[in-house]
Structure formats: C-alpha cells, structure tokens
Design a protein around this motif. Structure first.
Motif, mmCIF file in Angstrom:
data_model
loop_
_atom_site.group_PDB
_atom_site.id
_atom_site.type_symbol
_atom_site.label_atom_id
_atom_site.label_comp_id
_atom_site.label_asym_id
_atom_site.label_seq_id
_atom_site.Cartn_x
_atom_site.Cartn_y
_atom_site.Cartn_z
ATOM 1 N N LYS A 50 -7.236 2.745 -7.687
ATOM 2 C CA LYS A 50 -5.861 2.950 -7.238
ATOM 3 C C LYS A 50 -5.781 3.477 -5.808
ATOM 4 C CE LYS A 50 -3.974 3.694 -11.816
ATOM 5 N NZ LYS A 50 -3.424 4.671 -12.744
ATOM 6 N N LEU A 51 -6.630 4.426 -5.443
ATOM 7 C CA LEU A 51 -6.587 4.983 -4.094
ATOM 8 C C LEU A 51 -6.931 3.927 -3.051
ATOM 9 C CD1 LEU A 51 -6.206 7.366 -2.187
ATOM 10 C CD2 LEU A 51 -8.616 7.920 -2.546
ATOM 11 N N GLU A 52 -8.010 3.180 -3.285
ATOM 12 C CA GLU A 52 -8.396 2.144 -2.332
ATOM 13 C C GLU A 52 -7.332 1.061 -2.233
ATOM 14 O OE1 GLU A 52 -10.461 3.285 -4.696
ATOM 15 O OE2 GLU A 52 -12.406 3.712 -3.809
ATOM 16 N N LYS A 53 -6.732 0.676 -3.351
ATOM 17 C CA LYS A 53 -5.692 -0.351 -3.326
ATOM 18 C C LYS A 53 -4.455 0.157 -2.581
ATOM 19 C CE LYS A 53 -4.580 -4.482 -4.159
ATOM 20 N NZ LYS A 53 -5.146 -5.482 -3.273
ATOM 21 N N ALA A 54 -4.102 1.422 -2.775
ATOM 22 C CA ALA A 54 -2.970 2.002 -2.051
ATOM 23 C C ALA A 54 -3.257 2.018 -0.544
ATOM 24 C CB ALA A 54 -2.667 3.406 -2.561
ATOM 25 N N LEU A 55 -4.474 2.393 -0.167
ATOM 26 C CA LEU A 55 -4.869 2.376 1.235
ATOM 27 C C LEU A 55 -4.772 0.958 1.792
ATOM 28 C CD1 LEU A 55 -6.177 3.658 3.785
ATOM 29 C CD2 LEU A 55 -8.393 3.182 2.720
ATOM 30 N N THR A 56 -5.269 -0.003 1.040
ATOM 31 C CA THR A 56 -5.221 -1.399 1.466
ATOM 32 C C THR A 56 -3.794 -1.851 1.696
ATOM 33 O OG1 THR A 56 -7.266 -1.892 0.268
ATOM 34 C CG2 THR A 56 -5.836 -3.774 0.801
ATOM 35 N N ASN A 57 -2.926 -1.597 0.732
ATOM 36 C CA ASN A 57 -1.532 -2.020 0.863
ATOM 37 C C ASN A 57 -0.848 -1.343 2.055
ATOM 38 O OD1 ASN A 57 -1.582 -3.842 -1.247
ATOM 39 N ND2 ASN A 57 -1.056 -2.287 -2.753
ATOM 40 N N LYS A 58 -1.134 -0.058 2.275
ATOM 41 C CA LYS A 58 -0.539 0.654 3.407
ATOM 42 C C LYS A 58 -0.996 0.038 4.726
ATOM 43 C CE LYS A 58 0.393 5.197 5.295
ATOM 44 N NZ LYS A 58 1.778 4.912 5.568
ATOM 45 N N ILE A 59 -2.283 -0.253 4.837
ATOM 46 C CA ILE A 59 -2.794 -0.865 6.068
ATOM 47 C C ILE A 59 -2.149 -2.222 6.291
ATOM 48 C CG2 ILE A 59 -4.818 -1.868 7.187
ATOM 49 C CD1 ILE A 59 -6.468 0.352 5.798
ATOM 50 N N ILE A 60 -2.078 -3.031 5.253
ATOM 51 C CA ILE A 60 -1.486 -4.362 5.387
ATOM 52 C C ILE A 60 -0.023 -4.261 5.789
ATOM 53 C CG2 ILE A 60 -0.858 -6.481 4.151
ATOM 54 C CD1 ILE A 60 -3.451 -5.976 2.454
ATOM 55 N N ASP A 61 0.710 -3.387 5.113
ATOM 56 C CA ASP A 61 2.141 -3.253 5.388
ATOM 57 C C ASP A 61 2.419 -2.712 6.790
ATOM 58 O OD1 ASP A 61 2.668 -4.189 2.862
ATOM 59 O OD2 ASP A 61 3.066 -2.205 2.009
ATOM 60 N N GLU A 62 1.612 -1.779 7.265
ATOM 61 C CA GLU A 62 1.895 -1.153 8.546
ATOM 62 C C GLU A 62 1.131 -1.771 9.714
ATOM 63 O OE1 GLU A 62 1.741 3.107 8.466
ATOM 64 O OE2 GLU A 62 2.997 3.203 6.681
ATOM 65 N N TYR A 63 -0.130 -2.102 9.505
ATOM 66 C CA TYR A 63 -0.962 -2.556 10.614
ATOM 67 C C TYR A 63 -0.900 -4.068 10.804
ATOM 68 C CZ TYR A 63 -4.789 -2.016 13.936
ATOM 69 O OH TYR A 63 -5.542 -1.987 15.075
ATOM 70 N N PHE A 64 -0.703 -4.814 9.713
ATOM 71 C CA PHE A 64 -0.689 -6.273 9.792
ATOM 72 C C PHE A 64 0.716 -6.850 9.633
ATOM 73 C CE2 PHE A 64 -5.053 -5.283 8.697
ATOM 74 C CZ PHE A 64 -5.756 -6.116 9.551
ATOM 75 N N ASP A 65 1.718 -6.033 9.831
ATOM 76 C CA ASP A 65 3.102 -6.460 9.648
ATOM 77 C C ASP A 65 3.466 -7.679 10.494
ATOM 78 O OD1 ASP A 65 5.728 -6.203 8.574
ATOM 79 O OD2 ASP A 65 6.356 -5.282 10.464
#
Length: 127
Positions: A13-28
């Motif tokens: 869960k932690l790694e997936k949350a980190l992944t989603n945050k990076i995708i949403d913010e950094y790869f927007d």
C-alpha cells in the motif's frame, strides 16, 4: 525495497500510494500512454552505493524495456522526493524473471544488470 518474493505476496500500500502520488503530480503533463503504463508499476526509493535511487518495479519485461528507452521524464524524481541535490538522478527499471532474479536497467550506466533480490548490491552481468 522488496525481496524476491514480492511484489505479489506483501502488502504494498505505501509503495502504491507513493507511485500514484508521483504519477499524479510529477507526470501530470506527460503523455497518457506513459501515465497508463506507470500505473502498472510500483515505485520505491532505495540506497545503492550510499546514494538514493528510484526503483520502478515493472510487471514484465516489455514495460521495463519501454520505460528504459524513455528515461528523460524520470530525471529529477530523486531530487523531488529526497531534496538530494548532489547531481545524481539514478533510476532502476526492473522486472522479475521466472528464475526469481530481477533484471534492472540502471540509468547511471545505461546497462541491464541482474539482482538476486532488490536489496542486494548490483552485480554486473553481460547484458
């Protein structure tokens, strides 16, 4: 970081949350195909040779190879996550082979390497 038995048999869960945050913010502002394949991956931070590295665990070889040819969007993510401004922007794009070993494309050397698990030091192989 994960060992040979992951990603499927541990709570990620932690790694997936980190992944989603990076995708949403950094790869927007990135291409939609890139965001779509990144959602199949799991991002984590590790330290290799005493320096931070971004590890992208891919679901298969095809995804890892496609991402390894598109490394530019990943430059700077380690800075973004750690505020480490020492000039390093190392990433590993990894997939797990049937043998249980991990094959990783290392952006610091632009070569493929084999790991027994993602916690081991990298041992170069012919690639």
């Amino acid at each position: 970081m994960s060992d040979v038995q992951t990603p499927h048999d541990k709570d990620r869960k932690l790694e997936k949350a980190l992944t989603n945050k990076i995708i949403d913010e950094y790869f927007d502002n990135s291409e939609s195909w890139l965001r779509a394949i990144l959602r199949m991956c799991i991002f984590s931070l590790a330290h290799l040779d005493g320096l931070p590295v971004l590890v992208i665990e891919c679901p298969n070889q095809a995804v890892a190879k496609r991402l390894s040819r598109k490394t530019y969007p990943f430059r700077g993510i380690v800075y973004y996550l750690t505020d480490n401004l020492d000039g390093r922007d190392r990433s590993l794009f990894c997939y797990q082979e049937r043998s249980g070993d991990w094959r990783c494309f290392d952006t610091s050397t632009y070569t493929w390497k084999t790991l027994g698990n993602l916690q081991s030091p990298i041992a170069p192989t012919d690639g």
